[in-house]
Write a protein that holds these residues in place. Sequence first.
Motif, PDB file in Angstrom:
ATOM      1  N   GLU A 178       0.823  -1.205   0.000  1.00 51.42           N
ATOM      2  CA  GLU A 178       0.000   0.000   0.000  1.00 51.42           C
ATOM      3  C   GLU A 178       0.859   1.257   0.000  1.00 51.42           C
ATOM      4  OE1 GLU A 178      -3.915  -1.850   2.322  1.00 51.42           O
ATOM      5  OE2 GLU A 178      -2.556  -0.480   3.370  1.00 51.42           O
ATOM      6  N   ALA A 179       1.957   1.252   0.766  1.00 55.25           N
ATOM      7  CA  ALA A 179       2.834   2.422   0.808  1.00 55.25           C
ATOM      8  C   ALA A 179       3.493   2.659  -0.546  1.00 55.25           C
ATOM      9  CB  ALA A 179       3.902   2.236   1.883  1.00 55.25           C
ATOM     10  N   GLY A 180       3.919   1.588  -1.203  1.00 57.89           N
ATOM     11  CA  GLY A 180       4.532   1.739  -2.515  1.00 57.89           C
ATOM     12  C   GLY A 180       3.566   2.282  -3.545  1.00 57.89           C
ATOM     13  N   LEU A 181       2.324   1.811  -3.516  1.00 59.02           N
ATOM     14  CA  LEU A 181       1.338   2.293  -4.475  1.00 59.02           C
ATOM     15  C   LEU A 181       0.919   3.730  -4.182  1.00 59.02           C
ATOM     16  CD1 LEU A 181      -0.834  -0.911  -4.938  1.00 59.02           C
ATOM     17  CD2 LEU A 181       0.859   0.028  -6.511  1.00 59.02           C
ATOM     18  N   ARG A 182       0.885   4.106  -2.911  1.00 59.07           N
ATOM     19  CA  ARG A 182       0.590   5.516  -2.582  1.00 59.07           C
ATOM     20  C   ARG A 182       1.692   6.433  -3.092  1.00 59.07           C
ATOM     21  NH1 ARG A 182      -1.330   3.316   2.447  1.00 59.07           N
ATOM     22  NH2 ARG A 182       0.690   3.774   3.404  1.00 59.07           N
ATOM     23  N   ALA A 183       2.941   5.953  -3.093  1.00 60.66           N
ATOM     24  CA  ALA A 183       4.075   6.774  -3.533  1.00 60.66           C
ATOM     25  C   ALA A 183       4.190   6.850  -5.051  1.00 60.66           C
ATOM     26  CB  ALA A 183       5.370   6.211  -2.950  1.00 60.66           C
ATOM     27  N   TYR A 184       3.556   5.933  -5.747  1.00 60.16           N
ATOM     28  CA  TYR A 184       3.628   5.882  -7.202  1.00 60.16           C
ATOM     29  C   TYR A 184       2.818   7.031  -7.793  1.00 60.16           C
ATOM     30  CZ  TYR A 184       2.707   3.929 -11.882  1.00 60.16           C
ATOM     31  OH  TYR A 184       2.576   3.724 -13.236  1.00 60.16           O
ATOM     32  N   ASP A 185       3.405   7.793  -8.715  1.00 55.05           N
ATOM     33  CA  ASP A 185       2.719   8.975  -9.252  1.00 55.05           C
ATOM     34  C   ASP A 185       2.198   8.776 -10.669  1.00 55.05           C
ATOM     35  OD1 ASP A 185       4.985   9.106 -10.837  1.00 55.05           O
ATOM     36  OD2 ASP A 185       5.561  11.144 -10.236  1.00 55.05           O
ATOM     37  N   GLY A 186       2.207   7.536 -11.151  1.00 57.83           N
ATOM     38  CA  GLY A 186       1.668   7.254 -12.472  1.00 57.83           C
ATOM     39  C   GLY A 186       0.192   6.911 -12.422  1.00 57.83           C
ATOM     40  N   ALA A 187      -0.343   6.484 -13.564  1.00 55.69           N
ATOM     41  CA  ALA A 187      -1.734   6.038 -13.656  1.00 55.69           C
ATOM     42  C   ALA A 187      -1.822   4.579 -13.219  1.00 55.69           C
ATOM     43  CB  ALA A 187      -2.254   6.206 -15.075  1.00 55.69           C
ATOM     44  N   LEU A 188      -2.931   4.245 -12.578  1.00 55.26           N
ATOM     45  CA  LEU A 188      -3.084   2.926 -11.975  1.00 55.26           C
ATOM     46  C   LEU A 188      -4.435   2.339 -12.370  1.00 55.26           C
ATOM     47  CD1 LEU A 188      -1.699   0.977  -9.904  1.00 55.26           C
ATOM     48  CD2 LEU A 188      -2.940   2.203  -8.114  1.00 55.26           C
ATOM     49  N   LEU A 189      -4.421   1.076 -12.815  1.00 59.31           N
ATOM     50  CA  LEU A 189      -5.650   0.342 -13.092  1.00 59.31           C
ATOM     51  C   LEU A 189      -5.611  -0.935 -12.264  1.00 59.31           C
ATOM     52  CD1 LEU A 189      -8.256   0.063 -14.850  1.00 59.31           C
ATOM     53  CD2 LEU A 189      -6.869  -1.291 -16.434  1.00 59.31           C
ATOM     54  N   VAL A 190      -6.599  -1.127 -11.396  1.00 58.60           N
ATOM     55  CA  VAL A 190      -6.602  -2.247 -10.460  1.00 58.60           C
ATOM     56  C   VAL A 190      -7.900  -3.029 -10.587  1.00 58.60           C
ATOM     57  CG1 VAL A 190      -6.328  -2.958  -8.063  1.00 58.60           C
ATOM     58  CG2 VAL A 190      -5.243  -0.859  -8.850  1.00 58.60           C
ATOM     59  N   VAL A 191      -7.782  -4.337 -10.822  1.00 58.52           N
ATOM     60  CA  VAL A 191      -8.927  -5.237 -10.718  1.00 58.52           C
ATOM     61  C   VAL A 191      -8.922  -5.800  -9.303  1.00 58.52           C
ATOM     62  CG1 VAL A 191      -9.923  -7.413 -11.475  1.00 58.52           C
ATOM     63  CG2 VAL A 191      -8.986  -5.824 -13.162  1.00 58.52           C
ATOM     64  N   SER A 192      -9.965  -5.497  -8.529  1.00 61.13           N
ATOM     65  CA  SER A 192      -9.987  -5.937  -7.137  1.00 61.13           C
ATOM     66  C   SER A 192     -11.396  -5.836  -6.572  1.00 61.13           C
ATOM     67  CB  SER A 192      -9.040  -5.088  -6.283  1.00 61.13           C
ATOM     68  OG  SER A 192      -9.082  -5.481  -4.932  1.00 61.13           O
ATOM     69  N   HIS A 193     -11.692  -6.735  -5.612  1.00 61.95           N
ATOM     70  CA  HIS A 193     -12.925  -6.645  -4.833  1.00 61.95           C
ATOM     71  C   HIS A 193     -12.657  -6.119  -3.427  1.00 61.95           C
ATOM     72  CE1 HIS A 193     -13.844  -9.872  -7.825  1.00 61.95           C
ATOM     73  NE2 HIS A 193     -15.010  -9.266  -7.849  1.00 61.95           N
TER      74      HIS A 193
END
Length: 220
Positions: A178-193
Amino acid sequence: MLQPLTVTLPPTGLPIGREILALERVSAGYVPGHPVLTGLSLRIAGPERVAITGPNGSGKTTLLALITGALAPTSGRVRLSTPAAMLDQQVAVLDPALSIRDNFRRLHPEVDENACRAALARFMFRADAALQIVGDLSGGQRLRAGLACVLAGPAPPPFLILDEPTNHLDIDSIEAVEAGLRAYDGALLVVSHDEAFLDAIGITRRIDLCSPEPPLAPVR
């Protein structure tokens, strides 16, 4: 109260509002005459964070296959305008026979040993932990290693795609992921429930796919 883990990553350089992905009235499927997706239009611009949700059979896997080029549409057009990286449930970007450290160096041959170790340490792979063989890792550790190898390099991809990332996410890995994804400044597409995970990584838009009608059984 404990402070949440923070991760620092190199910037992607993705401009705000730049088109990343466009699907224009796309239909696709695997059985002739019975599309899984019909007339789907979708646009993602930087640095949006989009969640794709929907029941099993609604086309989530088909959509990812279209975006990555693994499946051609039967009609419509798919336009991916920037480099992208996908982490599937097997984290196939990593070679399971190699260590985390060797995978990082394989993906980023220009990076020296000190920079490699510093990058992996951001995702809690410090010292001998970086020498673990990927095939021996738990599902959560493997996802964390995949994120470290993809995002902590000198030029992270401006578009990241994740397929059900929390299916095998263990307690030790969830905070670092979660910390790594919060720090990522690109576009994000996530398949998740996983609603808690989606909230934690700052999803800005949700797209819910509905199940199509099932194919008719052949007449005997």
